[in-house]
Write a protein that holds these residues in place. Structure first.
Motif, PDB file in Angstrom:
ATOM      1  N   SER A  62       0.793  -1.332  -0.194  1.00 37.00           N
ATOM      2  CA  SER A  62       0.290   0.242   0.166  1.00 37.00           C
ATOM      3  C   SER A  62       1.245   1.391   0.243  1.00 37.00           C
ATOM      4  O   SER A  62       1.788   1.194   1.197  1.00 37.00           O
ATOM      5  CB  SER A  62      -0.937  -0.141   1.063  1.00 37.00           C
ATOM      6  N   ARG A  88      -0.600   5.083   0.624  1.00 35.11           N
ATOM      7  CA  ARG A  88      -1.073   6.169   0.832  1.00 35.11           C
ATOM      8  C   ARG A  88      -0.507   6.839   1.749  1.00 35.11           C
ATOM      9  O   ARG A  88      -0.279   6.325   3.238  1.00 35.11           O
ATOM     10  CB  ARG A  88      -2.469   6.213   1.025  1.00 35.11           C
ATOM     11  N   ARG A  99      -3.735   4.124   7.261  1.00 36.87           N
ATOM     12  CA  ARG A  99      -4.631   4.258   7.035  1.00 36.87           C
ATOM     13  C   ARG A  99      -4.690   2.287   7.078  1.00 36.87           C
ATOM     14  O   ARG A  99      -3.823   1.518   7.016  1.00 36.87           O
ATOM     15  CB  ARG A  99      -5.743   3.616   5.760  1.00 36.87           C
ATOM     16  N   ASN A 107      -5.191  -0.373   4.604  1.00 34.35           N
ATOM     17  CA  ASN A 107      -4.380  -0.261   4.145  1.00 34.35           C
ATOM     18  C   ASN A 107      -3.322  -1.792   5.162  1.00 34.35           C
ATOM     19  O   ASN A 107      -3.060  -2.856   4.548  1.00 34.35           O
ATOM     20  CB  ASN A 107      -3.318   0.302   3.896  1.00 34.35           C
ATOM     21  N   GLN A 108      -2.753  -1.376   5.998  1.00 37.86           N
ATOM     22  CA  GLN A 108      -2.618  -1.938   7.104  1.00 37.86           C
ATOM     23  C   GLN A 108      -2.482  -4.040   6.527  1.00 37.86           C
ATOM     24  O   GLN A 108      -1.965  -4.933   6.827  1.00 37.86           O
ATOM     25  CB  GLN A 108      -1.729  -1.809   8.574  1.00 37.86           C
ATOM     26  N   THR A 150      -4.821  -5.276   4.713  1.00 42.00           N
ATOM     27  CA  THR A 150      -4.708  -6.140   3.999  1.00 42.00           C
ATOM     28  C   THR A 150      -3.576  -6.190   3.142  1.00 42.00           C
ATOM     29  O   THR A 150      -3.163  -7.328   2.533  1.00 42.00           O
ATOM     30  CB  THR A 150      -5.414  -4.712   2.884  1.00 42.00           C
ATOM     31  N   ASP A 151      -2.987  -5.284   3.365  1.00 39.28           N
ATOM     32  CA  ASP A 151      -0.791  -5.453   2.755  1.00 39.28           C
ATOM     33  C   ASP A 151      -0.655  -7.026   3.775  1.00 39.28           C
ATOM     34  O   ASP A 151       0.141  -7.877   3.483  1.00 39.28           O
ATOM     35  CB  ASP A 151      -0.162  -4.558   3.716  1.00 39.28           C
ATOM     36  N   TYR A 171      -7.058  -4.079  -5.204  1.00 36.45           N
ATOM     37  CA  TYR A 171      -6.327  -3.743  -4.525  1.00 36.45           C
ATOM     38  C   TYR A 171      -4.969  -2.784  -4.340  1.00 36.45           C
ATOM     39  O   TYR A 171      -4.621  -1.529  -3.414  1.00 36.45           O
ATOM     40  CB  TYR A 171      -4.997  -5.555  -4.385  1.00 36.45           C
ATOM     41  N   ASP A 222      -7.767   0.457  -4.613  1.00 34.39           N
ATOM     42  CA  ASP A 222      -8.324   0.516  -2.993  1.00 34.39           C
ATOM     43  C   ASP A 222      -6.861   0.704  -2.115  1.00 34.39           C
ATOM     44  O   ASP A 222      -6.813   1.607  -1.281  1.00 34.39           O
ATOM     45  CB  ASP A 222      -9.268  -0.751  -2.284  1.00 34.39           C
ATOM     46  N   CYS A 223      -5.698   0.809  -1.865  1.00 35.26           N
ATOM     47  CA  CYS A 223      -4.878   0.553  -1.509  1.00 35.26           C
ATOM     48  C   CYS A 223      -3.815   1.334  -1.557  1.00 35.26           C
ATOM     49  O   CYS A 223      -2.807   1.498  -1.389  1.00 35.26           O
ATOM     50  CB  CYS A 223      -4.190  -0.900  -0.248  1.00 35.26           C
ATOM     51  N   THR A 257       3.047   3.776   4.595  1.00 34.59           N
ATOM     52  CA  THR A 257       2.854   3.011   3.395  1.00 34.59           C
ATOM     53  C   THR A 257       3.406   1.926   4.040  1.00 34.59           C
ATOM     54  O   THR A 257       4.002   1.727   4.817  1.00 34.59           O
ATOM     55  CB  THR A 257       4.404   3.323   2.227  1.00 34.59           C
TER      56      THR A 257
END
Length: 295
Positions: free
Chosen positions: A185, A187, A203, A206-207, A209-210, A232, A235-236, A273
């Motif tokens: 991610s 962002r 966010r 994000n973490q 999902t990572d 992915y 969105d991330c 990130t």
């Protein structure tokens, strides 16, 4: 016949450069640097001739581009983070022959690709320079930098470029390492807050999902990952649209790849990130691209 002997997803965070400087932030990216050092050691152990880097800090607006100029040396200051990464010396040697072969192969396979090896003023971006620095690469191993941030290209095209890199390498007779240089991610927090996020993610979603993606890689669930990769990346805010990652898995065999990722540096947040160093075994490469695109 040439072969890809190493493939990895790597970090290039400029805070590694700060980490090696004296001061209160000395050593803050020790684990990331050590992970890259191990990858560099493996390149030397496997007698790599050339390292190909898909660089998500090289933005291109039309076509795919390769920098393989013979003299890759200079002094680099990032225009994005000049307060983090400045006056960094580098000295590498490009591989025009393989660079041109990759460009010709990708173009033949339907993705217009240009190799630049006579333009002395074409700069090398830090997505290439930073990993090589901490891998300890010298002039004994040649370098190719591939643009990894496409303004208006499909991930499918980057998949084909990855497949084409494998095909070209097999024709070349060389031992090659491939690095997808970019974050998970990506962002970055708003300007008023970013100074407080050196060790934080932007966010929580994000973490999470990572970490889910890294679990997929470690479990060898590559087909599952590829199904979610476009969403992915969107969105991330995957760095460079995750074109470097599409090239990586294209080279590895895409959804036929059965290898499991090995963490060389555990996941860490940096300036909002998500970062990592992950090695992917190449012994499970899918069938030769020559079988897919007969020549």
């Amino acid at each position: 016949m040439g072969e890809v002997v190493l493939a990895a997803k790597v970090t290039h965070v400029p805070s590694m450069f700060i980490s090696e400087q004296e001061g209160p932030l000395n050593g803050i990216r020790k684990e990331a640097i050590e992970g890259l050092k191990r990858i560099g050691d493996l390149c030397r152990e496997r007698e790599v001739d050339t390292i190909v880097v898909a660089d998500t800090h090289w933005l291109v607006n039309a076509g795919y581009h390769i920098n393989a100029k013979p003299d890759m040396s200079g002094l680099f200051t990032s225009t994005e983070f000049p307060h983090f990464l400045n006056n960094m010396e580098y000295n590498y040697v490009g591989d025009p022959e393989l660079g041109q072969l990759i460009a010709d192969t990708a173009t033949k396979n339907g993705v217009t690709t240009l190799c630049h090896h006579e333009v002395d003023t074409l700069e090398v971006q830090y997505g290439t320079l930073v990993p090589l620095r901490y891998m300890g690469i010298g002039t004994d191993i040649k370098i190719i930098s591939v643009a990894g941030w496409m303004y208006d290209a499909e991930l499918e095209e980057s998949k084909i470029v990855g497949e084409s890199i494998l095909e070209a390498v097999r024709k070349s007779g060389k031992k090659v390492a491939f690095l997808a240089s970019g974050s998970l991610s990506h962002r970055i927090p708003p300007n008023k807050d970013v100074g407080d996020y050196l060790f934080k993610i932007s966010r929580p979603l994000n973490q999470q999902t990572d970490l889910m993606v890294l679990d997929m890689w470690k479990q060898g669930r590559i087909k599952d990952f590829l199904e979610i990769m476009p969403k992915y990346a969107e969105d991330c805010a995957g760095e460079g649209g995750m074109h470097d990652t599409a090239m990586l898995f294209g080279l590895l065999g895409w959804d036929k790849y059965e290898g499991q990722g090995e963490m060389m540096t555990e996941y860490f947040p940096s300036s909002g990130t998500g970062q990592c160093n992950v090695l992917f075994p190449v012994s499970t490469n899918a069938k030769s691209q020559q079988d897919v695109h007969p020549v």
